[in-house]
Write an enzyme that holds these catalytic residues in place. Structure first.
Site, short mmCIF file in Angstrom:
data_model
loop_
_atom_site.label_atom_id
_atom_site.label_comp_id
_atom_site.label_asym_id
_atom_site.label_seq_id
_atom_site.Cartn_x
_atom_site.Cartn_y
_atom_site.Cartn_z
N TRP A 129 0.86 -1.19 0.00
CA TRP A 129 0.00 0.00 0.00
C TRP A 129 0.90 1.24 0.00
CZ3 TRP A 129 -2.55 2.46 4.83
CH2 TRP A 129 -3.40 3.51 4.43
N ASP A 143 1.35 -8.71 -0.88
CA ASP A 143 -0.02 -8.21 -0.77
C ASP A 143 -0.17 -6.94 -1.60
OD1 ASP A 143 -2.61 -8.32 1.17
OD2 ASP A 143 -2.04 -6.24 0.80
N TYR A 154 -4.25 -0.05 -5.21
CA TYR A 154 -2.86 0.41 -5.00
C TYR A 154 -2.22 0.79 -6.34
CZ TYR A 154 -3.18 -2.19 -0.50
OH TYR A 154 -3.54 -2.71 0.72
N LYS A 160 -6.90 -7.35 -4.26
CA LYS A 160 -8.20 -6.97 -3.67
C LYS A 160 -9.04 -6.22 -4.71
CE LYS A 160 -5.55 -6.04 0.52
NZ LYS A 160 -4.31 -5.48 -0.06
N HIS A 167 -12.09 -5.50 -0.93
CA HIS A 167 -11.26 -4.53 -0.22
C HIS A 167 -12.03 -3.76 0.86
CE1 HIS A 167 -7.39 -2.02 -1.01
NE2 HIS A 167 -7.70 -1.99 0.27
N SER A 174 -11.85 -7.58 3.49
CA SER A 174 -10.98 -6.64 4.19
C SER A 174 -11.85 -5.53 4.76
CB SER A 174 -9.96 -6.07 3.20
OG SER A 174 -9.06 -5.21 3.83
N GLN A 211 -8.81 -8.90 6.34
CA GLN A 211 -7.62 -8.06 6.49
C GLN A 211 -8.05 -6.70 7.06
OE1 GLN A 211 -4.60 -5.66 3.65
NE2 GLN A 211 -4.57 -7.86 3.26
N PRO A 219 0.80 -2.78 10.39
CA PRO A 219 1.20 -3.30 11.71
C PRO A 219 2.18 -2.39 12.43
CG PRO A 219 2.36 -4.47 9.98
CD PRO A 219 1.33 -3.60 9.29
N LEU A 220 2.77 -1.44 11.68
CA LEU A 220 3.68 -0.47 12.31
C LEU A 220 2.95 0.85 12.54
CD1 LEU A 220 6.71 -1.15 9.92
CD2 LEU A 220 5.99 -2.45 11.94
N LYS A 275 4.89 -2.83 5.41
CA LYS A 275 5.24 -2.21 4.12
C LYS A 275 6.55 -1.44 4.26
CE LYS A 275 5.36 1.72 1.50
NZ LYS A 275 6.07 3.00 1.79
N VAL A 335 9.70 0.41 1.35
CA VAL A 335 10.39 0.44 0.06
C VAL A 335 11.90 0.55 0.26
CG1 VAL A 335 8.43 1.44 -1.20
CG2 VAL A 335 10.12 2.97 -0.14
N GLU A 367 15.19 -5.83 7.79
CA GLU A 367 14.97 -5.71 9.25
C GLU A 367 13.61 -6.32 9.63
OE1 GLU A 367 15.43 -1.64 10.72
OE2 GLU A 367 13.76 -1.99 12.11
P1 A2P Z 1 9.45 3.19 3.88
O1 A2P Z 1 8.47 2.45 3.01
O2 A2P Z 1 9.78 4.55 3.32
O3 A2P Z 1 10.66 2.37 4.21
P2 A2P Z 1 2.96 0.14 7.94
O4 A2P Z 1 3.49 -1.18 7.46
O5 A2P Z 1 2.44 0.12 9.34
O6 A2P Z 1 1.94 0.74 6.99
O7 A2P Z 1 4.20 1.17 7.97
C1 A2P Z 1 4.84 1.57 6.78
C2 A2P Z 1 5.68 2.80 7.04
O8 A2P Z 1 6.71 2.48 7.98
C3 A2P Z 1 6.36 3.29 5.81
O9 A2P Z 1 6.41 4.70 5.90
C4 A2P Z 1 7.78 2.70 5.89
O10 A2P Z 1 8.71 3.54 5.27
C5 A2P Z 1 7.99 2.69 7.38
N1 A2P Z 1 8.83 1.55 7.82
C6 A2P Z 1 8.65 0.25 7.49
N2 A2P Z 1 9.55 -0.53 8.13
C7 A2P Z 1 10.31 0.29 8.87
C8 A2P Z 1 11.41 0.08 9.74
N3 A2P Z 1 11.89 -1.14 9.97
N4 A2P Z 1 11.96 1.17 10.36
C9 A2P Z 1 11.47 2.41 10.14
N5 A2P Z 1 10.43 2.67 9.32
C10 A2P Z 1 9.85 1.62 8.68
#
Ligand code: A2P
Length: 282
Positions: free
Chosen positions: A24, A48, A53, A78, A111, A148, A170, A198-199, A239, A241, A248
């Site tokens: 996404w 996914d 998207y 979706k 979706h 979703s 989802q 999830p972040l 997610k 990029v 990580e």
């Molecule tokens: P980027 O894509 O520029 O690396 P979510 O999965 O909750 O939607 O979060 C995605 C956001 O978190 C994106 O802005 C992504 O940035 C950033 N992100 C993903 N993994 C990490 C990480 N390990 N450390 C810091 N920022 C991260």
């Protein structure tokens, strides 16, 4: 779960790799192709995407350019919001398959339960869409079907005509947003929960409480969020990029959160809540 290729088993017996690579807000073209190829190289086996998207072509290209056979990857897409209804769904599915350049899909999701375009007749539109999903499933075009952003009243309406129960829902799940009502509903019916954002769409990374829990384990906040989702039996879809972050986010299997720390993570307030599917203007 011990690695990215370990799986959950859906209610129809299909195995689904336990972490999905989220796309996404990943721009179509070289960015998406590079990110998905990086993810596959890092060990992700589940990608996914979604019609909305607008990056399905890039996902398909990255899969073709990876060294893996199609059968070793699990690909989800979706249905776009304006395409609810039987005929619309069938046509939209063919569009996805054309863009992905694949001959089957692993998982197709509705979706959004109540898009603005069909809000006056969402139950009927979803019934037609679900009939199309069931036919695509019966024909072997897609190995699993789900939804979703559904809440219990959307499921209840769907079940008035559905022959098959969705295998997946989802939804937004992250520290501080555990959606306990719909979670219980899905658990009771064997519907696997996938966690998007999830972040917390990245907000988790700057949270001091999560940073201090992460430090105890020698891990990063992103890694503890992903591990925490798995611990709860959810399928996280982080997610990124950024190559280093993609790697990580895959390194999440070598520690176990204590019950207390898991509770702390659940109660963190990132200021992010699931959208109301019945009132959003899309
Ligand atoms: P980027 O894509 O520029 O690396 P979510 O999965 O909750 O939607 O979060 C995605 C956001 O978190 C994106 O802005 C992504 O940035 C950033 N992100 C993903 N993994 C990490 C990480 N390990 N450390 C810091 N920022 C991260």
């Amino acid at each position: 779960m011990k690695s990215l290729s370990d799986s959950y088993t859906l209610s129809n017996g299909v195995k689904i790799p336990c972490v999905g690579f989220g796309t996404w807000q990943t721009p179509d073209g070289p960015t998406a192709v590079a990110a998905v190829k990086e993810a596959i190289a890092a060990g992700y086996r589940h990608i996914d995407t979604a019609q909305m998207y607008e990056n399905e072509s890039s996902v398909g290209r990255a899969v073709r350019e990876s060294d893996l056979p199609r059968s070793e990857l699990f690909i989800t897409s979706k249905l776009a919001n304006p395409e609810h209804g039987y005929d619309e769904t069938m046509a939209a599915f063919e569009g996805t398959m054309r863009r992905l350049e694949m001959d089957y899909l692993d998982l197709f999701l509705v979706h959004w339960p109540n898009p603005a375009a069909t809000r006056e007749r969402w139950r009927e539109a979803n019934a037609g869409t679900w009939r199309a999903f069931e036919e695509l499933y019966a024909a072997g075009r897609v190995r699993a079907i789900g939804v979703s952003n559904f809440r219990s009243h959307h499921f209840n309406a769907l079940f008035e005509t559905a022959r098959l129960t969705p295998q997946v829902n989802q939804i937004l799940l992250c520290p501080g947003e555990t959606q306990d009502g719909v979670r219980a509903y899905c658990d009771e019916r064997g519907i696997l929960l996938e966690a998007y954002s999830p972040l917390g769409t990245g907000r988790a990374l700057g949270d001091p409480t999560l940073a201090s829990v992460a430090a105890k384990y020698g891990k990063t906040p992103a890694q503890i969020c992903i591990n925490w989702c798995l611990r709860r039996g959810w399928l996280p879809l982080p997610k990124s990029v950024t190559p280093a972050r993609i790697r990580e986010n895959a390194d999440v299997f070598d520690f176990e959160l204590s019950d207390d720390d898991a509770d702390v993570i659940a109660s963190v307030d990132l200021g992010i809540k699931a959208m109301d599917p019945d009132t959003m203007p899309f």
